[in-house]
Design an enzyme around this catalytic site. Structure first.
Site, mmCIF file in Angstrom:
data_model
loop_
_atom_site.group_PDB
_atom_site.id
_atom_site.type_symbol
_atom_site.label_atom_id
_atom_site.label_comp_id
_atom_site.label_asym_id
_atom_site.label_seq_id
_atom_site.Cartn_x
_atom_site.Cartn_y
_atom_site.Cartn_z
ATOM 1 N N ASP A 42 0.235 -4.410 -5.288
ATOM 2 C CA ASP A 42 0.783 -3.740 -6.732
ATOM 3 C C ASP A 42 2.342 -2.324 -5.794
ATOM 4 O O ASP A 42 1.640 -1.580 -5.529
ATOM 5 C CB ASP A 42 -0.212 -3.143 -8.111
ATOM 6 N N LEU A 43 3.112 -1.888 -7.461
ATOM 7 C CA LEU A 43 3.463 -1.302 -7.115
ATOM 8 C C LEU A 43 3.215 -0.089 -5.945
ATOM 9 O O LEU A 43 3.614 0.844 -5.728
ATOM 10 C CB LEU A 43 3.905 -0.591 -8.605
#
Length: 247
Positions: free
Chosen positions: A110-111
């Site tokens: 994820d980010l």
């Protein structure tokens, strides 16, 4: 072409092996009317092709399936693992060397997660490495706000349920405590969306840094942030040869 051709294969599998997309994504492309074979719009993924057929996606020709390759990439925080982000954020693929050509990630980070991300030009291999049946262990170092005791670690080993989603056994051991944070070594086999963060949150730990250090036999090792390195063909065959044959 005919189904009797021994060199034929399903169109979605061919698109996956050519690095266009995963097999499932390729099927969606076909259903959306984005794929042609020999100039004719394809309406169903139940269609076989050979190397003699001319295939296009969005009007662009699809090249011959390349030899399968795999890369290790040290993903930095702040990049999304998608080819096109609807919010306009920078993606992993924006930062990769153009010489790699089109590649697909094996799973996602994820980010704000960092560390090892495997990349391949073969959608079939990507799919195989993501399957729970492959059972490869994903290993992480996680820094989290809070404290943890043996009861919390036992809950993780037994598997937790968060918002109706059940997570399998997670092995976690304390590496060290630093002020109000604790560093943990975490190992799991499923790799569901944001699994480490959600599972640790369920036992009172708020993850504020997450680094993947291994995916199956492949290690982050000494890769610098943002560095990408090819996995030698011999190693790829040793570790993934059985998966390539069954893809």
């Amino acid at each position: 072409m005919t189904d009797q051709d021994d060199n034929s294969e399903r169109i979605a599998k061919r698109l996956a092996r050519s690095g266009v997309a995963s097999r499932r994504e390729a099927e969606r492309m076909i259903e959306a009317g984005r794929v042609t074979v020999n100039g004719k719009l394809l309406k169903t993924p139940a269609f076989k092709v050979t190397d003699r057929d001319t295939i296009t996606v969005d009007g662009k020709p699809v090249g011959a399936a390349e030899k399968t390759k795999l890369w290790r990439y040290h993903k930095p925080s702040g990049l999304v693992t998608t080819h096109k982000d609807p919010e306009g954020r920078e993606t992993v693929f924006d930062k990769l060397p153009k010489s790699l050509g089109r590649v697909i990630s094996v799973g996602r980070l994820d980010l704000t997660s960092e560390g090892l991300l495997l990349l391949t030009n073969d959608g079939e291999l990507s799919r195989a490495l993501e399957l729970p049946t492959t059972a490869w262990t994903r290993r992480y170092r996680a820094r989290a706000f809070g404290s943890v005791d043996e009861a919390a670690l036992a809950r993780l080993r037994a598997g937790v349920t968060v918002d109706g989603v059940s997570y399998g056994p997670i092995e976690a051991e304390v590496e060290r405590a630093t002020g109000s944070n604790v560093w943990l070594n975490v190992a799991l086999k499923e790799g569901k969306n944001r699994e480490v963060r959600k599972a640790l949150d369920a036992v009172g730990l708020k993850v504020n840094r997450l680094i993947r250090i291994a995916y199956g036999p492949f290690q982050l090792g000494q890769l610098a942030t943002g560095e990408v390195k090819s996995v030698p063909e011999r190693v790829l065959q040793d570790q993934c040869g059985h998966l390539l044959k069954s893809a």
